[in-house]
Each structure stands twice: as C-alpha cells, then as structure tokens.
Design a protein around this motif. Sequence first.
Motif, PDB file in Angstrom:
ATOM      1  N   GLU A 245      47.887  46.282  31.265  1.00  0.00           N
ATOM      2  CA  GLU A 245      49.314  46.173  31.582  1.00  0.00           C
ATOM      3  C   GLU A 245      50.047  47.362  30.988  1.00  0.00           C
ATOM      4  OE1 GLU A 245      50.585  42.300  30.336  1.00  0.00           O
ATOM      5  OE2 GLU A 245      49.279  41.267  31.770  1.00  0.00           O
ATOM      6  N   ASP A 275      46.371  40.757  45.479  1.00  0.00           N
ATOM      7  CA  ASP A 275      45.702  39.454  45.425  1.00  0.00           C
ATOM      8  C   ASP A 275      44.234  39.620  45.819  1.00  0.00           C
ATOM      9  OD1 ASP A 275      45.182  36.714  45.329  1.00  0.00           O
ATOM     10  OD2 ASP A 275      45.822  36.412  47.411  1.00  0.00           O
ATOM     11  N   THR A 349      42.100  37.028  41.333  1.00  0.00           N
ATOM     12  CA  THR A 349      42.806  37.818  40.319  1.00  0.00           C
ATOM     13  C   THR A 349      44.039  38.412  40.976  1.00  0.00           C
ATOM     14  OG1 THR A 349      40.868  38.380  38.976  1.00  0.00           O
ATOM     15  CG2 THR A 349      42.737  39.877  38.871  1.00  0.00           C
ATOM     16  N   LYS A 350      45.178  38.247  40.308  1.00  0.00           N
ATOM     17  CA  LYS A 350      46.435  38.773  40.832  1.00  0.00           C
ATOM     18  C   LYS A 350      46.953  39.822  39.865  1.00  0.00           C
ATOM     19  CE  LYS A 350      47.561  34.449  43.180  1.00  0.00           C
ATOM     20  NZ  LYS A 350      46.303  33.760  42.832  1.00  0.00           N
ATOM     21  N   LYS A 361      51.511  43.100  35.315  1.00  0.00           N
ATOM     22  CA  LYS A 361      50.939  41.815  34.913  1.00  0.00           C
ATOM     23  C   LYS A 361      49.574  41.622  35.543  1.00  0.00           C
ATOM     24  CE  LYS A 361      51.451  37.726  32.868  1.00  0.00           C
ATOM     25  NZ  LYS A 361      51.604  37.614  31.392  1.00  0.00           N
ATOM     26  N   VAL A 363      46.771  38.450  36.051  1.00  0.00           N
ATOM     27  CA  VAL A 363      46.490  37.017  35.903  1.00  0.00           C
ATOM     28  C   VAL A 363      45.164  36.717  36.604  1.00  0.00           C
ATOM     29  CG1 VAL A 363      47.253  34.663  36.350  1.00  0.00           C
ATOM     30  CG2 VAL A 363      48.945  36.457  35.863  1.00  0.00           C
ATOM     31  N   GLU A 366      43.557  30.809  39.274  1.00  0.00           N
ATOM     32  CA  GLU A 366      44.745  30.198  39.873  1.00  0.00           C
ATOM     33  C   GLU A 366      45.540  29.528  38.757  1.00  0.00           C
ATOM     34  OE1 GLU A 366      47.532  29.551  42.555  1.00  0.00           O
ATOM     35  OE2 GLU A 366      45.744  30.798  42.804  1.00  0.00           O
ATOM     36  N   ASP A 367      46.458  30.300  38.178  1.00  0.00           N
ATOM     37  CA  ASP A 367      47.151  29.912  36.951  1.00  0.00           C
ATOM     38  C   ASP A 367      48.655  29.798  37.206  1.00  0.00           C
ATOM     39  OD1 ASP A 367      48.217  29.715  34.380  1.00  0.00           O
ATOM     40  OD2 ASP A 367      46.711  31.068  33.520  1.00  0.00           O
ATOM     41  N   ALA A 369      50.868  30.283  35.272  1.00  0.00           N
ATOM     42  CA  ALA A 369      51.541  31.368  34.547  1.00  0.00           C
ATOM     43  C   ALA A 369      51.941  32.499  35.487  1.00  0.00           C
ATOM     44  CB  ALA A 369      50.633  31.901  33.443  1.00  0.00           C
ATOM     45  N   PHE A 370      51.225  32.690  36.573  1.00  0.00           N
ATOM     46  CA  PHE A 370      51.557  33.747  37.528  1.00  0.00           C
ATOM     47  C   PHE A 370      52.917  33.469  38.182  1.00  0.00           C
ATOM     48  CE2 PHE A 370      51.428  34.955  42.090  1.00  0.00           C
ATOM     49  CZ  PHE A 370      51.552  36.327  41.929  1.00  0.00           C
ATOM     50  N   TYR A 371      53.104  32.235  38.614  1.00  0.00           N
ATOM     51  CA  TYR A 371      54.347  31.879  39.286  1.00  0.00           C
ATOM     52  C   TYR A 371      55.508  31.820  38.296  1.00  0.00           C
ATOM     53  CZ  TYR A 371      50.829  30.844  42.735  1.00  0.00           C
ATOM     54  OH  TYR A 371      49.771  30.967  43.584  1.00  0.00           O
ATOM     55  N   TYR A 373      55.743  33.792  35.807  1.00  0.00           N
ATOM     56  CA  TYR A 373      56.058  35.200  35.605  1.00  0.00           C
ATOM     57  C   TYR A 373      56.976  35.720  36.710  1.00  0.00           C
ATOM     58  CZ  TYR A 373      55.532  40.257  35.609  1.00  0.00           C
ATOM     59  OH  TYR A 373      55.798  41.609  35.626  1.00  0.00           O
TER      60      TYR A 373
END
Length: 379
Positions: A245, A275, A349-350, A361, A363, A366-367, A369-371, A373
């Motif tokens: 990052e 993605d 992985t995103k 970022k 991530v 499928e977390d 935390a991504f959304y 963020y």
Amino acid sequence: MKKNVFTLLAGTALLCACQPAQKETTISGTLTGIESDTLLVINAPMPTASNENTQSKTDTVAMQDGKFTLTLACDSLPVQAVIFAKPSGNKALNMAQNIRIVAFPGDALTVNGSVDDYVVEGSDFYATLNEAQKTWQPAQDSLMAIFEKYKGIDPEDLPEGTNPTEEIQEAGKRLTALYVDYIRQHPDEDVSVYLAAQTGTYMEEALGLLSDKAKNGILGGFYQYMDAMMQKEKALEEAEAKIKEGAEAPDFTLNDLQGKPLALSSLRGKYVVLDFWGSWCGWCIKGIPDMKKYYEKYKGKMEILGIDCRDTEEKWKAAVEKHELPWLHVRNEGNPDVSILYAIQGYPTKIVVDPEGKIAKIVVGEDPAFYEYLDELFK
C-alpha cells in the motif's frame, strides 16, 4: 519396498507428459488387508509447463480374492494412479492409506502387498526406483515412526520441552538430503526427475543437478513444469517486496471481452478496483451481489476492473454473462502474468488503485473490510 510417502509437489502431482501414440498400460496385482472388494483409482496426466491444471479421472475397480487389474488410457502418459480401498457402508475414505503408481506408455506393472507395505514392479523405472529406495528407506522409516509416535496425542499432554514439529522437520531434512544426494550421483536418471519433486525448499538445487538427458527424457515435461513453478515462485517473492500500500501500481495491458487491449494506465484519474477472480472460485462468486451493490453505489467515483485468472476464454465469458457483471473485464492469459505481477496468492483479491496510480488498499478474500473501506473512502 515400504510405502512411498511421495506427495509430488504437495499434492499437485498427479503426473503427465504427452505421447503421440496411444499404448495400453495395465496395473494388476494382489493386495492384502483390504476389507472392501472395490478399489477407487484416481489418475491424471502429469502436469507440464504448458498444461499445469490437468484433469483427474476417478474409476472403480473390482477385486476378487484380493486380485485386481486396471487398464489405463495412455494418450497422455506418464500418469500417476492413486489407489484407495473403497470404504464400506458410511465409512469415510482413508486418504492417508493409498498406493501411488507412476505408469509410462505400454507398462504392464504389478503391485503386491498392502497399502502400508507394497512393491511395484514391471518397468525399468521401478527397477531403478526400488533399488534406489534402499538408500533412503531407513530415513523414511524414521520419519514415519515420528508421525506414529505423536499420532492422536493432545499437544497439551506432551512432556515439557517436547517439540514434535521440530522432530518432524529435522527428520524431513535428513530424508530430503538423501534425495538430493541421490540426484547428484545420478543426474541422468528419470527417477532423479521424479525425486526432485520431493525436495521442497531444496528443489532449485535438485533441478540444477539434473543433466540435459534427464531434462529431455520421458519426464521432461514434468521437469519443465517444476522449473516453471520455481521461476514463478521467484517472481512472486520479488513482487511481494514491491506490492505494498502506497507503492506504484504496475501497469499492464490485457484483452477485454471484445478482444481489444485495455491498459490499467488508461483508467488513470479515478479510483480503480482490481478484482482478481475466476469462475472456479466459490468465494468470488459468493461476493458478486455485494460487488454489484457497491458498483452501483460508487460507479461515478470508481471503476472495477475484473481480472479473470485460471479460466478458459469460454468459461470466463460465460461467467460474466451468467452473473451479469456490469464492470470492465480482462482475462489474465499469462503474458504477462498479472497475478504474479501483483503477487496474488489467494482469491478473490481486491486491490484499490488511487487516481494517481498508487496502491491504496489490498484486501485478500471476501472480506467486509473491503466494503467498509469504500464507504469510508467515498463518504
């Protein structure tokens, strides 16, 4: 010969190198200590550099008085057949008890003994391997004895200072050292190519010891596969040091759904979500509803670039159509391999790239935390 504990590249190696002529190959024998009258046989071509993801086939073979005969289709040999005793009733399959057999075009192999102690004969390859096995059999037995020693024991019940992991690692190193030493002394043998797959972190050294004769022999395709895997591993290690990052996002160009080249740099000026996904990835598919929701929510502020990995072109396009994915899409065909360029080791992985082209970022999985963020970024 005691049971081989070869895992062939941590379980990936159900084997292959393509042969032009089809020859019938048979495996027969007598097995003891098996309650079932049926065997399960999984076989697949050995992976090569150009065909890494080979498809396995599962067959059932009847046994009568412990005797069996198996005929393999041989249009892509050598193959490895993994034989299990089919459990009776509702019993689970014991994956730890199996017989692994490498078969070459036209082989008529025999296997006799039990799943724990068997002998395979009938080819020059096995004549060499059986003799070589004597060199490392004591070390292999020692390793298996350690596994048995700690089998079923709760770690909390072990005496203070006992470290099973350390014991296993040390015994494994001794066994691997014997494999490498054998390859060093027999660089021309096909068996040495086979052994190289068992050398773990010493694989680069083992592959470097092989002669051109072995590299171009009947297991030459498998050698090329292992060498390509080593090169990928090195490239991944180098990429890991760069993909952080705040670092510059490496540019790349891949073909879109219409076959036209699309460069990441052409999207500069807005946030871009890379993605990394595939139609085969369950968690990727599970996350599509949330991806659609957030694409609609923020599509004026960001773009999503789906990078399909490990799919055929047909499966990729079919998945995009089936799931009605409205964002941009490209396919990672491997030249360049963008999954390596971005050190991708899990799917999905995103990676969020900011308008200046820097990684904002990362991530993995499928977390939620991504959304979270994205909500924080665009609030």
